[in-house]
Design an enzyme around this catalytic site. Structure first.
Site, PDB file in Angstrom:
ATOM      1  N   HIS A   1      32.812  43.755  55.437  1.00  0.00           N
ATOM      2  CA  HIS A   1      32.329  44.607  54.345  1.00  0.00           C
ATOM      3  C   HIS A   1      32.908  44.025  53.057  1.00  0.00           C
ATOM      4  CE1 HIS A   1      31.522  47.775  51.623  1.00  0.00           C
ATOM      5  NE2 HIS A   1      32.801  48.116  51.493  1.00  0.00           N
TER       6      HIS A   1
ATOM      7  N   CYS B   1      30.905  53.613  53.027  1.00  0.00           N
ATOM      8  CA  CYS B   1      30.210  52.329  53.255  1.00  0.00           C
ATOM      9  C   CYS B   1      29.983  52.040  54.735  1.00  0.00           C
ATOM     10  CB  CYS B   1      31.011  51.191  52.643  1.00  0.00           C
ATOM     11  SG  CYS B   1      31.501  51.520  50.952  1.00  0.00           S
TER      12      CYS B   1
ATOM     13  N   GLU C   1      25.746  56.274  50.631  1.00  0.00           N
ATOM     14  CA  GLU C   1      26.804  57.035  49.975  1.00  0.00           C
ATOM     15  C   GLU C   1      26.202  57.775  48.789  1.00  0.00           C
ATOM     16  OE1 GLU C   1      29.847  57.659  46.798  1.00  0.00           O
ATOM     17  OE2 GLU C   1      27.974  56.576  46.755  1.00  0.00           O
TER      18      GLU C   1
HETATM   19  N1  CAA Z   1      42.028  34.580  36.465  1.00  0.00           N
HETATM   20  C1  CAA Z   1      41.969  34.598  37.834  1.00  0.00           C
HETATM   21  N2  CAA Z   1      42.364  35.675  38.584  1.00  0.00           N
HETATM   22  C2  CAA Z   1      42.836  36.763  37.929  1.00  0.00           C
HETATM   23  C3  CAA Z   1      42.919  36.806  36.537  1.00  0.00           C
HETATM   24  C4  CAA Z   1      42.499  35.642  35.789  1.00  0.00           C
HETATM   25  N3  CAA Z   1      42.553  35.603  34.447  1.00  0.00           N
HETATM   26  N4  CAA Z   1      43.423  38.009  36.173  1.00  0.00           N
HETATM   27  C5  CAA Z   1      43.640  38.716  37.327  1.00  0.00           C
HETATM   28  N5  CAA Z   1      43.288  37.943  38.372  1.00  0.00           N
HETATM   29  C6  CAA Z   1      43.316  38.308  39.800  1.00  0.00           C
HETATM   30  C7  CAA Z   1      44.577  39.048  40.223  1.00  0.00           C
HETATM   31  O1  CAA Z   1      45.642  38.181  40.465  1.00  0.00           O
HETATM   32  C8  CAA Z   1      44.070  39.758  41.473  1.00  0.00           C
HETATM   33  O2  CAA Z   1      44.023  38.840  42.549  1.00  0.00           O
HETATM   34  P1  CAA Z   1      44.553  39.291  43.996  1.00  0.00           P
HETATM   35  O3  CAA Z   1      43.840  40.557  44.374  1.00  0.00           O
HETATM   36  O4  CAA Z   1      44.209  38.141  44.867  1.00  0.00           O
HETATM   37  O5  CAA Z   1      46.012  39.549  43.845  1.00  0.00           O
HETATM   38  C9  CAA Z   1      42.606  40.086  41.142  1.00  0.00           C
HETATM   39  O6  CAA Z   1      42.271  39.249  40.024  1.00  0.00           O
HETATM   40  C10 CAA Z   1      42.377  41.534  40.755  1.00  0.00           C
HETATM   41  O7  CAA Z   1      43.303  41.849  39.781  1.00  0.00           O
HETATM   42  P2  CAA Z   1      43.989  43.293  39.720  1.00  0.00           P
HETATM   43  O8  CAA Z   1      44.537  43.659  41.070  1.00  0.00           O
HETATM   44  O9  CAA Z   1      44.889  43.329  38.540  1.00  0.00           O
HETATM   45  O10 CAA Z   1      42.678  44.156  39.439  1.00  0.00           O
HETATM   46  P3  CAA Z   1      42.545  45.662  39.091  1.00  0.00           P
HETATM   47  O11 CAA Z   1      43.843  46.384  39.136  1.00  0.00           O
HETATM   48  O12 CAA Z   1      41.792  45.719  37.803  1.00  0.00           O
HETATM   49  O13 CAA Z   1      41.608  46.279  40.242  1.00  0.00           O
HETATM   50  C11 CAA Z   1      40.449  46.675  42.270  1.00  0.00           C
HETATM   51  C12 CAA Z   1      41.062  45.616  41.348  1.00  0.00           C
HETATM   52  C13 CAA Z   1      41.526  47.615  42.797  1.00  0.00           C
HETATM   53  C14 CAA Z   1      39.760  45.990  43.422  1.00  0.00           C
HETATM   54  C15 CAA Z   1      39.405  47.492  41.447  1.00  0.00           C
HETATM   55  O14 CAA Z   1      38.348  46.655  41.073  1.00  0.00           O
HETATM   56  C16 CAA Z   1      38.837  48.680  42.194  1.00  0.00           C
HETATM   57  O15 CAA Z   1      39.383  49.784  42.172  1.00  0.00           O
HETATM   58  N6  CAA Z   1      37.666  48.491  42.874  1.00  0.00           N
HETATM   59  C17 CAA Z   1      36.971  49.548  43.569  1.00  0.00           C
HETATM   60  C18 CAA Z   1      37.604  49.871  44.920  1.00  0.00           C
HETATM   61  C19 CAA Z   1      37.386  48.808  45.963  1.00  0.00           C
HETATM   62  O16 CAA Z   1      36.465  48.009  45.909  1.00  0.00           O
HETATM   63  N7  CAA Z   1      38.250  48.803  47.001  1.00  0.00           N
HETATM   64  C20 CAA Z   1      38.112  47.872  48.091  1.00  0.00           C
HETATM   65  C21 CAA Z   1      38.559  48.436  49.416  1.00  0.00           C
HETATM   66  S1  CAA Z   1      37.762  50.019  49.737  1.00  0.00           S
HETATM   67  C22 CAA Z   1      36.197  49.594  50.300  1.00  0.00           C
HETATM   68  O17 CAA Z   1      35.953  48.485  50.663  1.00  0.00           O
HETATM   69  C23 CAA Z   1      35.165  50.651  50.287  1.00  0.00           C
HETATM   70  C24 CAA Z   1      34.272  50.432  49.136  1.00  0.00           C
HETATM   71  O18 CAA Z   1      33.275  49.740  49.221  1.00  0.00           O
HETATM   72  C25 CAA Z   1      34.633  51.057  47.865  1.00  0.00           C
END
Ligand code: CAA
Length: 395
Positions: A233, A111, A79
């Protein structure tokens, strides 16, 4: 004829940034990253590393003269391309001194690219079984600073030899593909970091798995109970748990039978490295193979590849009897163990450092512990070299 992965090797940079430190900087509870996202360390490339040097470092251990002379094709998936025209694979071909009687290409579909590479290699080997194909997945996963994606960043490369006498994984002929045009994660040409709609990307990934699985079964693929292991993945390791929950919904009895143990060993390396886009699925496979205390010979593995944008593919394979004799797990474990932690400042400088687009010539100091390094640019021509400390040792 059996066709599949004959040899496989991992390269990760010698530096990492701990996610506990990132949580401190972001002023949040570290458990969000450690438990909620499932990541502990982010592999950070030094300024003298890029997708080409990481790819060369991953592939070098696979190459003896018999292998080099039989490679018909180099397929490099990424990528994080470094040139709009010349393929990164062509740079790797030069760095490693591969034979000229060989074609070289770069594949792009976020990916997913390495899986397309493996399926192309599978068809090529059926056509010309005496030859081998070198498939490389290499990436730097980079999001915007202080964005939600930052905690999932990482870097690394996987190199695989595909042959008609596979010693690691025989690939089955069944394929379940699913493509949808969607903007869940993308990177416009002028952007160094990816743009992402995080929540949408998770939803699209999970639906892609569901549809790809359906298509895999329609294509004659094995039922879930006949797969002992699942590798997904893993943009972050919690994603494997989310992916498994798709099976808990659509195939509850079979999912209960194979249980969470079917994917847990595949999460160990990813937790230590972070997202490596094209390489992430194959790091998950290697994590399973390297970290199992049980001999997995003749076990069946289901693999789900996902590339945003989006293409998903579910396929499967059988672990070859005697695969442990060809394992490089000692080298992989040492590479992960002997890494150095970076300060926040160095991590930021290295990860987000950028050379102005109009600087034609510059040099970068030797920092990598890898065998090959990116050494700078001369008149906009990227330069690669064996690492200075290794040259000195050899001298
Ligand atoms: N203790 C334990 N767990 C906690 C916590 C704490 N103190 N605080 C939050 N959490 C948990 C939440 O409950 C949540 O768990 P679930 O997903 O099981 O519900 C988890 O931590 C994440 O919390 P949020 O959803 O609030 O996190 P976020 O809004 O900050 O973002 C994300 C998470 C969307 C994955 C972000 O990291 C992101 O945008 N990542 C990049 C995109 C990505 O990886 N997408 C994946 C699919 S696309 C793909 O696979 C292609 C690729 O490689 C990019």
């Amino acid at each position: 004829m059996k066709v599949g992965i004959d040899d496989i090797s991992l390269y990760v940079p010698g530096f990492y940034f701990p996610l506990t430190e990132l949580a401190k900087q972001h002023g949040i509870d570290a458990d969000k990253y450690l438990i909620g996202i499932g990541q502990e360390k982010m592999a950070v490339p030094s300024p003298d590393e890029d997708i080409v040097s990481m790819a060369a470092n991953a592939a070098a251990p696979l190459l003896n003269s018999a292998v080099v002379n039989s490679i018909s094709t180099v397929i490099l998936a990424t990528e994080s391309g470094i040139d709009q025209s010349k393929s990164a694979g062509m740079f790797v071909h030069g760095v490693l001194g591969l034979a000229s009687n060989c074609r070289v290409i770069e594949i792009k579909q976020a990916c997913y690219g390495a899986t397309a590479g493996i399926q192309m290699a599978y068809a090529m080997i059926h056509q010309r079984p005496h030859e081998r194909v070198l498939v490389i997945a290499t990436d730097v996963a980079r999001y915007q600073q202080n964005s939600e994606g930052e905690c999932t960043q990482g870097a690394g490369a996987i190199a695989m030899i595909i042959s008609s006498a596979p010693r690691i994984l025989e690939i089955h002929p069944h394929q379940g593909r699913h493509s949808v045009d969607v903007m869940d994660f993308w990177r416009p040409n002028q952007h160094k970091a990816a743009l992402v709609d995080g929540k949408l990307s998770i939803d699209v990934y999970l639906d892609s798995l569901k549809q790809s699985w359906k298509n895999y079964r329609k294509d004659g693929g094995r039922p879930l109970v006949a797969l002992q292991h699942l590798c997904f993945h893993q943009p972050f390791t919690k994603m494997a748990k989310k992916a498994f929950s798709v099976f808990e919904t659509i195939e509850p009895d079979a999912a209960a039978k194979i249980g969470a143990r079917s994917y847990q060993l595949s999460q160990i390396y990813g937790r230590e490295i972070g997202n490596c886009y094209t390489a992430s699925l194959y790091i998950a496979l290697l994590s399973l193979l390297d970290n199992s205390e049980e001999d997995l010979s003749n076990h069946h593995v289901g693999l789900f590849s996902y590339g945003s944008g989006s293409v998903g593919e579910f396929f499967s394979g059988t672990i070859v009897e005697g695969y442990t004799k060809h394992s490089r797990k000692g080298a992989h474990a040492a590479m992960l163990k002997y890494r150095s932690a970076l300060s926040y400042e160095t991590y930021q400088n290295w990860f987000y450092q950028d050379v102005a687009a109009d600087v034609a010539s510059y040099r970068v100091p030797t920092l990598t512990s890898g065998q090959y390094r990116f050494s700078g640019s001369e008149g906009f021509r990227r330069l690669y070299a064996p690492s200075l400390h290794l040259q000195k040792k050899a001298g």
